[in-house]
Design a protein around this motif. Structure first.
Motif, short mmCIF file in Angstrom:
data_model
loop_
_atom_site.label_atom_id
_atom_site.label_comp_id
_atom_site.label_asym_id
_atom_site.label_seq_id
_atom_site.Cartn_x
_atom_site.Cartn_y
_atom_site.Cartn_z
N ILE A 286 36.56 29.54 36.20
CA ILE A 286 37.23 28.24 36.18
C ILE A 286 36.59 27.38 37.27
O ILE A 286 36.64 27.72 38.45
CB ILE A 286 38.74 28.37 36.44
CG1 ILE A 286 39.40 29.23 35.37
CG2 ILE A 286 39.40 26.99 36.51
CD1 ILE A 286 39.38 28.63 33.99
N THR B 121 40.03 21.98 37.37
CA THR B 121 41.35 21.88 36.74
C THR B 121 41.93 20.51 37.02
O THR B 121 41.63 19.88 38.04
CB THR B 121 42.32 22.96 37.30
OG1 THR B 121 42.50 22.75 38.71
CG2 THR B 121 41.81 24.36 37.06
N CYS C 204 45.95 28.28 35.75
CA CYS C 204 44.91 28.96 36.52
C CYS C 204 44.49 28.07 37.68
O CYS C 204 44.90 26.91 37.78
CB CYS C 204 43.71 29.28 35.64
SG CYS C 204 43.13 27.84 34.69
N THR C 205 43.66 28.61 38.57
CA THR C 205 43.16 27.85 39.70
C THR C 205 41.63 27.93 39.73
O THR C 205 41.03 28.86 39.16
CB THR C 205 43.73 28.38 41.03
OG1 THR C 205 43.39 29.77 41.16
CG2 THR C 205 45.23 28.24 41.08
N ASP D 14 39.02 31.21 39.52
CA ASP D 14 39.48 32.38 38.77
C ASP D 14 38.37 32.84 37.82
O ASP D 14 37.65 32.02 37.23
CB ASP D 14 40.72 32.03 37.94
CG ASP D 14 41.97 31.88 38.80
OD1 ASP D 14 41.90 32.21 40.00
OD2 ASP D 14 43.00 31.42 38.27
N SER E 24 41.72 37.45 34.93
CA SER E 24 42.48 36.54 34.08
C SER E 24 42.22 35.10 34.48
O SER E 24 41.94 34.81 35.64
CB SER E 24 43.99 36.84 34.19
OG SER E 24 44.75 35.90 33.45
N ILE E 25 42.31 34.20 33.50
CA ILE E 25 42.28 32.77 33.78
C ILE E 25 43.58 32.11 33.32
O ILE E 25 43.60 30.94 32.97
CB ILE E 25 41.06 32.09 33.12
CG1 ILE E 25 41.02 32.33 31.62
CG2 ILE E 25 39.77 32.56 33.77
CD1 ILE E 25 39.95 31.51 30.89
N GLY E 26 44.64 32.90 33.31
CA GLY E 26 45.96 32.33 33.05
C GLY E 26 46.62 32.77 31.77
O GLY E 26 47.77 32.43 31.50
N GLU F 91 43.06 31.56 27.40
CA GLU F 91 42.31 32.79 27.60
C GLU F 91 41.85 33.38 26.27
O GLU F 91 40.73 33.88 26.15
CB GLU F 91 43.16 33.80 28.38
CG GLU F 91 42.39 34.99 28.88
CD GLU F 91 43.13 35.74 29.98
OE1 GLU F 91 43.33 36.96 29.83
OE2 GLU F 91 43.53 35.10 30.98
#
Length: 364
Positions: free
Chosen positions: A23, A26, A32-33, A36, A49-51, A56
């Motif tokens: 990521i 955003t 997510c941040t 990530d 994970s990206i959220g 995802e």
């Protein structure tokens, strides 16, 4: 924090292809941040994970398509969460996809950027990882990375002007809180490039120590292992560690006398005392209070236990300001749910809130 490195190293050693998802931007409400990551492998295993959710799901589907190609590629994809993915967050994210199918970067070599990054993480040294996302000159590789630290710049780019530009941009980013960021390069020969700069503040990662390897601590480890922390786990009973079947790659396990082990712990450490003995608990907390070099000192137990410990510290004339920093009980007491997992989750939430508040105060 560096949990993506181990699966990457594993896939490299097995000569398996993988895609690294990051990521890089955003906006609005997102799950997510920035920074990530996910490692998605040729065997369709994913790490990180990206959220979650449709973001995802769609991202991993795209990563799977990239693994079907014959060469390494990089692609930057913007996902509007509402219109495109049907998520109610309302913001958008940009994801960088990097496929590693052929080892044209020499990732299996000892001096690869993967090994350099791994070494910097271990030393706790701040660095910037520069990734060339796109370049329009065919004689330049679009798959190279550079690494910048306060002392060194690692680059194998053939274009010296581009290399100098990345070094200068990375140096500027070291003084800024903004990360990741994309910078644009263009020289007299009209070579153009987009470069992603990711700053890793390894030295600012919160050190956390857990004293005790009993059932609550063993339930706690898989919950907190991937938080942005450097984790130490101390007990004087090897058999307790042997009962833990989770991932230990991100944990500094120390099997030794509790008090002796404290000598090598870093300053400003977040301390959780969860041992099998009230006397050991007291000795650990007393030494922490004497040293007064912790960011948090918490002990499992009851309110009565906490009050008795504070009274004993006061009787020894320790500083009231330091004693007031001592927390017992830790976590949120539940009337019915008292399993090790339930207790561990509430302790983990205290840690998460501490990290969140710390990061917000740094940005304000």
């Amino acid at each position: 924090m560096d949990s993506w490195l181990d699966p990457v190293k594993t896939e490299i050693s097995l000569n398996n292809g993988f895609v690294l998802l990051t990521i890089i931007a955003t906006k609005g409400s997102t799950p997510c941040t920035n920074g990530d990551k996910i490692v998605f492998t040729k065997n369709e295993n994913s790490f990180g994970s990206i959220g979650g959710g449709n973001l995802e799901f769609k991202s991993l589907a795209f990563a799977k398509e990239m693994l079907g190609q014959k060469m390494n590629t990089r692609q930057l994809v913007k996902y509007p969460l509402g219109a495109t993915l049907g998520q109610c967050c309302g913001g958008y994210v940009k994801v960088l996809f990097e496929s590693f199918i052929d080892d044209d970067e020499g990732l299996s070599h000892n001096n690869s950027w993967i090994e350099q990054v791994s070494a910097l993480y271990k030393k706790g040294e701040d660095f910037i990882l520069a990734t060339i996302i796109d370049i329009d000159k065919k004689n330049h590789s679009s798959t190279q990375k550079c690494i910048y630290t306060n002392n060194n710049f690692y680059s194998s780019l053939g274009n010296k002007k581009l290399s100098n530009f990345i070094e200068e941009s990375a140096s500027n980013l070291m003084q800024s809180a903004q990360s990741p960021t994309i910078v644009e390069f263009e020289d007299d020969s009209e070579t153009k490039a987009q470069v992603l700069l990711e700053k890793v503040n390894s030295s600012e990662v919160l050190p956390v120590v857990v004293f005790g390897a009993g059932h609550i601590s063993r339930a706690l480890m898989p919950i907190i292992i991937n938080l942005p922390i450097k984790l130490y786990w101390i007990d004087d009973r090897q058999e307790q560690f042997d009962q833990y079947v989770g991932d230990t790659s991100q944990i500094n396990i120390i099997c030794d006398d509790f008090l002796t082990s404290m000598a090598d712990l870093p300053n400003e450490i977040y301390t959780l005392v969860i041992t099998y003995s009230h006397q050991i608990d007291f000795e650990i907390c007393e030494k922490m209070i004497i040293q007064n070099n912790f960011s948090y000192l918490g002990m499992i137990g009851s309110s009565i236990k906490g009050r008795k410990f504070r009274d004993r510290f006061a009787q020894k004339n320790y500083s009231k300001d330091v004693i007031d920093k001592f927390t017992c009980p830790i976590g949120e007491k539940q009337k019915l749910l008292k399993s090790p997992t339930s207790i561990a989750i509430t302790i983990a939430m205290d840690l998460i809130n501490f990290i969140e508040n710390k990061k917000q105060s740094e940005l304000s």
